[in-house]
Design an enzyme around this catalytic site. Structure first.
Site, PDB file in Angstrom:
ATOM      1  N   HIS A  76      -3.465   7.446   2.424  1.00  0.00           N
ATOM      2  CA  HIS A  76      -3.541   6.024   1.973  1.00  0.00           C
ATOM      3  C   HIS A  76      -5.106   6.038   2.115  1.00  0.00           C
ATOM      4  O   HIS A  76      -5.310   5.981   3.664  1.00  0.00           O
ATOM      5  CB  HIS A  76      -2.610   5.060   2.335  1.00  0.00           C
ATOM      6  N   ASN A 107     -10.069   0.438  -0.122  1.00  0.00           N
ATOM      7  CA  ASN A 107      -8.563   0.352  -0.093  1.00  0.00           C
ATOM      8  C   ASN A 107      -7.929   0.080  -1.454  1.00  0.00           C
ATOM      9  O   ASN A 107      -8.052  -1.445  -1.804  1.00  0.00           O
ATOM     10  CB  ASN A 107      -8.121  -0.381   1.057  1.00  0.00           C
ATOM     11  N   CYS A 130       0.852  -1.398   0.250  1.00  0.00           N
ATOM     12  CA  CYS A 130       0.041   0.016   0.039  1.00  0.00           C
ATOM     13  C   CYS A 130       0.891   1.266   0.013  1.00  0.00           C
ATOM     14  O   CYS A 130       0.346   2.354  -0.169  1.00  0.00           O
ATOM     15  CB  CYS A 130      -1.025   0.136   1.132  1.00  0.00           C
TER      16      CYS A 130
END
EC number: 2.3.1.180
Length: 319
Positions: free
Chosen positions: A246, A276, A115
């Site tokens: 994020h 996500n 990520c």
């Protein structure tokens, strides 16, 4: 002094939407529970479409190139942050190079920081522009995590969506990227995993995550790194115009914003619509905010991400 300045942004998300109502039919969960715990209402998924990691990266790149107003022939490097490449090899970056018909006398490579992949890629690109004479670098964050989630695991399948985001970094005399900081700690590597099928042929490469432990570490480490980069840059918290985090968990995002003293309206949020999207989440959010007219040239942006590895990073920049 030469800076790496964002000249164009672009993104791509698949057409198919998987809502919380859809997930209620698949696993034991509810829209209320997902919204309260994570903040996701829907996510875009590849599913059975022609989309894949490469095609999404290419489409996002085309839009960034168009906004930048450059001839693709001037691109002198491609860096792709991804954990879900279409192939073990060749790299996604080389496939992007092929589809965009870019010249061959340039480096093209992938990095896997999960990520945090886009922030890692951005930091590397910044160094090449500052120190190695690069003029135009294509940086992409792209992931297809719905291809590796366990759709029977209600704790993880609710979290993820697919997508890609890209930026064109250009060498410029005006301030652009001011600072980047990258950290990692492999002692926590077992907290988020998706094993390769190369070594265990009988295993299914599903994503596994210890959510509570990851949540606590994310809040702590992101809080520390935003303090670190602000101090390193000599700025005050009041000098930050926008936080582009994020998009992993709304509660993690809120904790970081609170630490920075930023109201919610100064935080770019796409988690409710995208979920996500791993390495794609920051450039996706950046592209959405720029095209909506929220973020403008000259604004000071703080980007931060945290992912498997564990790997995390932050970037402070002037748009």
């Amino acid at each position: 002094m030469t800076y790496a300045r964002i000249q164009g942004v672009g993104s791509y998300i698949p057409q198919q939407i998987l809502s919380n109502a859809d997930l209620e039919k698949m696993v034991n969960t509810t829209d209320e529970w997902i919204m309260q715990r994570v903040g996701v209402r829907e996510r875009h998924v590849i599913a059975n479409s022609p989309d894949n990691t490469t095609t999404m990266a290419v489409d996002a790149a085309k839009r960034a190139i168009e906004m930048a107003g450059i001839d693709p022939a001037v691109i002198d490097m491609i860096i792709v942050g991804t954990a879900t490449a279409e192939y073990y090899f060749p790299s996604t970056a080389c496939l992007v190079q092929k589809h965009l018909n870019l010249r061959e006398d340039i480096p093209a490579f992938d990095i896997n920081a999960a990520c945090a992949g886009f922030v890692y890629a951005l930091s590397i690109a910044d160094q090449y522009i500052r120190n190695e004479g690069a003029k135009h670098i294509l940086v992409i964050g792209v992931d297809s995590l719905t291809k590796v989630v366990d759709w029977k695991d209600r704790s993880t399948c609710i979290l993820f969506g697919d997508g890609a985001g890209a930026v064109i970094l250009q060498a410029h005399k005006e301030p652009g990227i001011l600072n980047t900081i990258l950290h990692a700690n492999g002692d926590y590597s077992d907290l988020i995993t998706a094993k390769s099928g190369v070594w265990e042929r009988e295993s299914v490469p599903h994503l596994h995550m210890y959510g509570k432990e990851v949540f606590k570490l994310a809040v702590t480490k992101l809080g520390e790194i935003v303090d670190e980069i602000i101090e390193k840059s000599g700025l005050k918290q009041s000098g930050i115009d926008w936080l582009i985090p994020h998009q992993a968990n709304l509660r993690i995002i809120e904790a970081t914003a609170k630490r920075l003293g930023l109201p919610r309206e100064r935080v770019i949020l796409t988690i409710e619509q995208h979920g996500n999207t791993s390495a794609a989440s920051i450039p996706l959010a950046l592209d959405a905010a720029v095209r909506a007219g929220k973020i403008k040239r000259g604004d000071t942006l703080l980007l931060e991400a945290f992912g498997a590895g564990l790997a995390w990073g932050a970037a402070l920049l002037k748009l």
